[in-house]
Design a protein around this motif. Structure first.
Motif: not given
Length: 864
Positions: A292-301, A323-327, A342-344, A568-575
């Protein structure tokens, strides 16, 4: 058991059916002759059928009626009926200019209108083919207009002339989450987070202030508190331009340039004011929660969306289409782990209808949630012009003293092959004494393959040269530096989202695809995004979900789903990969058994989900390392989610989430569930009757003690309906009007009244002072002028809406003739106990006796 509606319908049918003589006149303006011999009455002389004697005739006066245009119900008006100059014995509805505005006439149709009664009422014949008639039985004003005179309309969409700006009022919406967790060796940690909107409406203007807050800490001494007013702004619709004007703190919403925060003003063509099939694409976020999780979607803070989700795959589809750009997506698991991605939000091809021009204009100073004003005054503008049926030309420019960008592009409707658009952007940047110049190219494609049950929601590719910077990257570089000066290190904002070096974007690939295999009962859903850079590692994320329904033996509606993702983002990977099998259990329950692998670990889980009723559902989960429970409640005042989980003896947590709001107008106020914070809503007035269940598209909500209820699932610029849930009405409540429709502008507080009759029901016998009875066909109304009964033979009447001590009036011959007072002690069974009531003549001086309360068993004067 008979109810009031049934009895009234029986009486009306008895009055009209079989009464008309075959030798009567025409059903136009001539009087209708009734054959009273067919009635089984003791007194055929004491009959008043004047209200039925002239087809369509309504006595002169003012009546509350719902306006219906070509059968479509709009809103209620007080409609006056006057005798026309050429026929004093007839009556005609006075269609005022306010009512005519609701017709949605084209300009050439409105130019030929004529008026009578000093310009107050429309001459119906001035628009050839138009007709208008009132119907007292349904309290409706039926207006029929040839379609050639009307503006464009579509299913569930009205032209701007019918849009409603709503009522002045105040609102406050909130979305709050409370979390308490206990971890071995670290103690207990408590947290509170939320976001919402405070606002006020005045005419077409909407004043809003968005807030977000977060409090975390293990005790009062080390709590970290952050409370931010993220936006102060005002906006309004400008229907004549199909545009939206915003003043204050806003975000640049562009189809060509990246979004950023600024303080100033913007005037944008508003796609939401277009018919639904011409509107844009709203982004969606998919992922998998291990617990069970909390999901927070933000853009530029700025927090855009926050919710609790149950363990398993989640899909969030109700983000605003502006909404446009990266989330930035942050998933906080109840075992304490956190993962971000991130979601484009790539858009659909930029196409415009032939001959139409869409535009977006903005000016102001860039601003930052943390630093305030940031940079010089800028200006931006863009347009899209529909050249022909297949081609659109678009372009735009943006810049300030140190940054300039120019974009130009073309879109093509490929008909059976979808739609495509291509554009190129040239930027020039002066930053820290260095001048950078680069180009960026983009192509987007969209197609619905209906014949194959599949859809490419969007597919996009962008290539940028090394020295190309968008406006948002230019602004970020003022604080974070360019990629070559950053040495590949990472930073995090106050909400835990990763911030890396600015610029250096090379190529971006984005795709969203789904396909239905109906014969197999299967579907596949795919999202993919890949971002490459000039001087740092690539970033990518993809998600594949495959599901299939099948039958195994006697068990039907089983399903199997496979969900795989990679990030995969920078040095972080999640599969991760999750395989689950679900089967129905009980009347409405579902048992799901699953296996998953994430971060190099295998896991097994079992989930059971069910609902107690339409408002309450739950899910119980157990895995090899944890157990959890999730409860969701849809209330009248708020939506509430409760979540609890434990992980061995090392970790436990409890979360509570509430989403709701409050709305106040001059007519009253109510607490309610909340959809989009600060969004459009409808206040329903049930005439002071509490406990009336009303609904929009979701679960019903009950009117409060003051007879007010607010429905928040109302769409902007789209015809919405609110209804009374007749199956759940209390026994002593009757809805004579159960549906209302309207189209509200964005952020409006709509207001509508519903005709509700409350009170007991009982049979009664009416007597005049001289011992006679009111005539057959006389009508009884309460103090609210609601019809509560029709007098039958011998003065018998079935009354509804009875309140102890209340007065009612009895009318015949086109006027109120007598009044009756209900007893203080009402019968316990209105269908077997008959009230004996005295009806005192209006305008006659006499001492009013106390109402009779004796019960009668005289069946000769009782009508069923």
């Amino acid at each position: 058991m008979l109810n009031a509606s049934t009895v009234k319908n029986v009486l009306r049918t008895g009055l009209l059916g079989g009464l008309m003589s075959s030798g009567g006149g025409a059903l136009g303006v001539e009087n209708i002759q009734f054959n009273t011999d067919v009635l089984d009455l003791n007194d055929r002389i004491n009959i008043d059928l004047s209200q039925f004697a002239r087809s369509g005739f309504i006595l002169p006066g003012t009546y509350p009626m719902v306006l219906k245009i070509n059968g479509q119900a709009l809103r209620e008006y007080a409609v006056a009926f006057y005798p026309p100059e050429d026929d004093p014995k007839a009556s005609e509805a006075c269609l005022t200019s306010e009512i005519v505005k609701q017709f949605g006439l084209k300009e050439d149709g409105g130019a030929q209108l004529a008026w009578w009664r000093g310009g107050q009422c429309l001459v119906i014949e001035s628009l050839p083919g138009m007709s208008a008639s009132g119907d007292l039985a349904s309290a409706a004003l039926n207006v029929n207009i040839p379609q050639a005179y009307l503006e464009y309309s579509a299913i569930n969409w009205d032209p701007p002339s019918r849009w409603d700006d709503g009522e002045p009022g105040l609102l406050i919406d909130y979305n709050m989450t409370v979390l308490s967790s206990s971890q071995k060796y670290k103690g207990t940690s408590n947290g509170l987070s939320g976001n919402g909107t405070v606002g006020a409406n005045a005419g077409a203007w909407r004043l809003r202030a968005d807030w977000q807050a977060r409090i975390e800490g293990r005790n009062a001494s080390n709590q970290q508190q952050r409370m931010t007013w993220s936006r102060y702004y005002a906006y309004r619709a400008i229907p004549s331009l199909r545009a939206k004007l915003v003043v204050g703190e806003d975000y640049l919403y562009s189809d060509l340039f990246d979004s950023f925060r600024f303080t100033g003003a913007s005037l944008n063509s508003d796609q939401s004011q277009l018919p639904p099939n011409l509107r844009g694409y709203a982004p969606e976020v998919v992922g998998v929660a291990k617990t069970n999780a909390r999901v927070i979607i933000s853009q530029q803070g700025r927090v855009l969306y926050e919710t609790l989700v149950a363990a398993g795959p989640f899909r969030i589809q109700d983000l605003n289409d502006a909404v446009s750009g990266s989330l930035d997506v942050r998933v906080e698991e109840q075992d304490g782990s956190v993962h971000t991605f991130q979601v484009e939000t790539a858009g659909i091809p930029y196409l415009t209808r032939p001959g139409e021009v869409r535009y977006k204009l903005s000016t102001g100073r860039p601003s930052n949630l943390r630093y305030g004003s940031d940079g010089d005054v800028f200006g931006s503008g863009e347009f899209s012009w529909g050249i022909s049926n297949g081609w659109s030309l678009f372009g735009g420019a943006i810049g300030d003293n140190n940054y300039r960008a120019l974009s130009i592009g073309v879109g093509r409707d490929l008909l059976a092959f979808g739609a495509v658009s291509m554009d190129a952007t040239q930027s020039h940047t002066s930053l820290s004494g260095e001048k950078l110049s680069g180009k960026s190219y983009r192509i987007q494609y969209s197609k619905n393959f209906d014949e194959y049950d599949s859809q490419v929601s969007f597919a996009g590719y962008r290539f940028s040269e090394k020295n190309f910077l968008s406006m948002s990257e230019y602004l970020d570089a003022r604080y974070y530096g360019l990629y070559e000066n950053f040495e590949g290190t990472n930073q995090y904002d106050e909400y835990g989202n990763r911030r890396g070096p600015v610029g250096g974007n090379k190529a971006a690939y984005t795709a969203n695809f789904n396909k239905q295999f109906r014969d197999l009962g299967a579907s596949i859903y795919l999202t993919y995004h890949r971002q490459t850079y000039w001087n740092r590692p690539d970033a990518q994320r993809w998600n594949v979900a495959v599901s299939r329904y099948f039958t195994l033996g006697s068990v039907k509606n089983m399903s199997m789903s496979l969900n795989m993702y990679h990030s995969q983002e920078y040095q972080h990977k999640d599969n991760g990969v999750t395989l689950s099998v679900s089967l129905p259990l009980g009347r409405s329950g579902t048992l799901t058994v699953g296996a998953d692998r994430a971060q190099g670990k295998n896991g097994f889980s079992t989930r059971y989900s069910d609902r107690f009723d339409d408002r309450n559902s739950y899910q119980l989960s157990a895995s090899d390392t944890s157990t959890s429970a999730y409860l969701s409640h849809t209330g009248d005042h708020a939506d509430i989610d409760l979540s609890a989980s434990t992980q061995g003896g090392d970790y436990s947590s409890l979360s509570l989430s509430a989403r709701g709001g409050g709305t106040v107008t001059a007519q009253g106020g109510a607490f309610h569930r909340s959809g989009v914070t600060g969004g459009t809503r409808l206040m329903l007035d049930t005439g002071g009757v509490a406990g009336v269940p009303v609904r929009g598209y979701g679960a019903p909500t009950q009117s409060n003690a003051f007879g007010k209820a607010v429905i928040s699932d109302i769409s902007s610029y789209q015809r919405s309906a609110a209804t009374v849930d007749l199956e759940s009405l209390p026994a002593n409540v009757e809805a004579t009007q159960s549906v209302t429709q309207l189209t509200l502008t964005e952020g409006a507080i709509g207001y509508r009244t519903l005709d509700i009759i409350s009170g007991e029901k009982a049979m009664a016998v009416l007597r005049l002072p001289d011992g006679t009875s009111p005539p057959f066909g006389a009508t009884v109304k309460n103090e609210k002028q609601q019809d509560t009964g029709i007098v039958n033979d011998g003065g018998s009447v079935y009354l509804s809406g009875i309140h102890a001590g209340e007065q009612m009036t009895v009318s015949w011959g086109g006027a109120e003739q007598c009044t009756l007072t209900l007893p203080m002690n009402l019968p316990t069974d209105g269908l077997t106990d008959t009230l004996q009531l005295s009806c005192l003549m209006v305008g006659v001086n006499h001492s009013r006796p106390a109402p009779l309360t004796e019960k009668s068993t005289d069946t000769e004067n009782t009508s069923s």
